[in-house]
Write an enzyme that holds these catalytic residues in place. Structure first.
Site, PDB file in Angstrom:
ATOM      1  CG  ASP A  20      -1.547   1.310   1.499  1.00  0.00           C
ATOM      2  OD1 ASP A  20      -2.289   1.752   0.600  1.00  0.00           O
ATOM      3  OD2 ASP A  20      -1.308   1.922   2.566  1.00  0.00           O
ATOM      4  CG  ASP A  58      -1.169   8.622   2.116  1.00  0.00           C
ATOM      5  OD1 ASP A  58      -0.213   8.809   2.888  1.00  0.00           O
ATOM      6  OD2 ASP A  58      -1.925   9.528   1.740  1.00  0.00           O
ATOM      7  CG  ASP A 109      -1.861   2.404   6.602  1.00  0.00           C
ATOM      8  OD1 ASP A 109      -1.783   2.167   5.366  1.00  0.00           O
ATOM      9  OD2 ASP A 109      -2.607   3.281   7.081  1.00  0.00           O
TER      10      ASP A 109
END
Lengths: 255, 255
Positions: free
Chosen positions: B10, B12, B206
């Site tokens: 991923d 951001d 995240d």
């Protein structure tokens, strides 16, 4: 049959369809005026001012004064005034909403509003939706003129104010307070402005889920007419029934 | 510790935060490249082309080639190709989506599309939302690049693509097919394009609800890092756990 002193008419589907007046309703309104009964118009449309809406009705041969017309924008401005006083407002909307807010004494601001007010805006931009979402997330009151998710045009159903308010709700997790039918603030504002008692009021509309529910929730009598959205045959799908169910208003007094 | 041949990151919250690279991830990616492992980037962002996204990473000192970057726009174009062939598409979106659709051979049209594709569009207009709603109501396929209802900016959370797709869903009653995480089409498209097997793939992110769920649904191993949306301490709120949970990627191989 009970005599009512204040007749509250929905517009689209009840008084006219698009630009075409419904003759039975036009005749009925004329007879009410001859008898001296009060005639009011109650519309979720937030875009037109009462003056422009009255002109539209006059253009169809229906006598109407601006003060007889309660729009979701006027009721929104009244609602804010009653609950918060005159306040700085971030507005998404058109002329009807701008005019109603400023007439009530609210100040339209770009930053740090006490309330975000959302009405239909055919000039919507990403920036307006972002500003509104940021203010709602920061704690501004969040009021939507009406919850209609789509509305009919010549091309078909296009997004209504309820879809835009829903977008801000999705982005922020905050639900708006809705003013228009089926909520009751428009009927409250009419009663406040004209000193009407519930016993003398009656709501006439074609749409069970907005017009009739608003009347039922407000606690006044209702007339359903089979000239628009909800067919008479479909009324049995709903719990509480309108006080009267007519094909058209020609049937008033005949049943 | 198992060796993985294809690391899917991923962006951001995992590789960078806004414009600031996360040093532990940058170091880890460098070590992967030294060992000859495959490095891929999987982003719900539909606005940037893979070329522009690669430039953004290179600007942060992270080696990245456009073909290593899977955006929700590229996966949308691939999904349409696989399921419908090359088709006329009504598009709401920015350059990343336009480029992905036309590169895949789809034709962007204003009328009579076979599919309506919705990605974030900071130049949105009422007319675009009305056109899209009318086409969806008329039976076009309805595909949204991603379901993120809001996204963070310096000013706060602003409406994301999921809120706009949600507006069209409210107006039409039709639910979109979502391409981005937590759905699996981006991982499918990566595997298809690069001939990857699930056993050799691992998803790093995240955000439990998008990154980790996408990996779990696709059936590959996952690494959760505590550098963004979901705190490690909050993982216990969820059912199926990531294969690995680390504070940062510095912890890889140490536990």
């Amino acid at each position: 049959m009970k005599e009512y002193r204040a007749w509250c008419f929905d517009l689209d589907g009840t008084v006219y369809r698009g630009d075409v007046p419904i003759p039975e309703t036009v005749r009925f309104i004329r007879s009410l005026r001859e008898k001296g009964a009060g005639v009011f118009f109650v519309t979720n449309n937030s875009a037109l001012t009462p003056e422009r809406q009255a002109e539209k009705l006059m253009g169809m041969g229906i006598t109407a004064a601006p003060e007889e017309i309660m729009t979701s924008s006027v009721a929104t401005a009244d609602h804010l005034l009653k609950n918060h006083g005159t306040i700085p407002v971030y507005m998404i909307g058109e002329e009807g909403l701008r005019s109603a807010l400023t007439s009530a004494g609210h100040r339209i601001v770009r930053e740090a509003p006490d309330a975000v007010v959302v009405g239909i805006d055919r000039e919507i931009t990403y920036g307006k939706l972002a500003d509104a979402s940021l203010a709602v997330s920061a704690g501004s009151a969040f009021v939507a003129t009406n919850s209609d998710k789509a509305y009919p045009t010549e091309r078909g159903l296009v997004p209504g104010n309820g879809a835009f308010a829903g977008l801000i709700e999705l982005a922020t997790g905050v639900s708006p307070f809705y003013i228009g039918k089926p909520s009751v603030p428009m009927l409250e504002a009419l009663a406040d402005r004209h000193g009407l008692e519930k016993e003398e009021m009656i709501m006439v509309g074609d749409n069970y889920e907005t017009d009739i529910v608003a009347g039922i929730r407000y606690g006044i009598d209702t007339v359903h007419v089979d000239t628009g959205v909800t067919r008479t045959s479909a009324l049995s799908n709903y719990g509480e029934q309108p006080t009267y169910a007519l094909k058209t208003l020609d049937g008033w007094g005949a049943n």
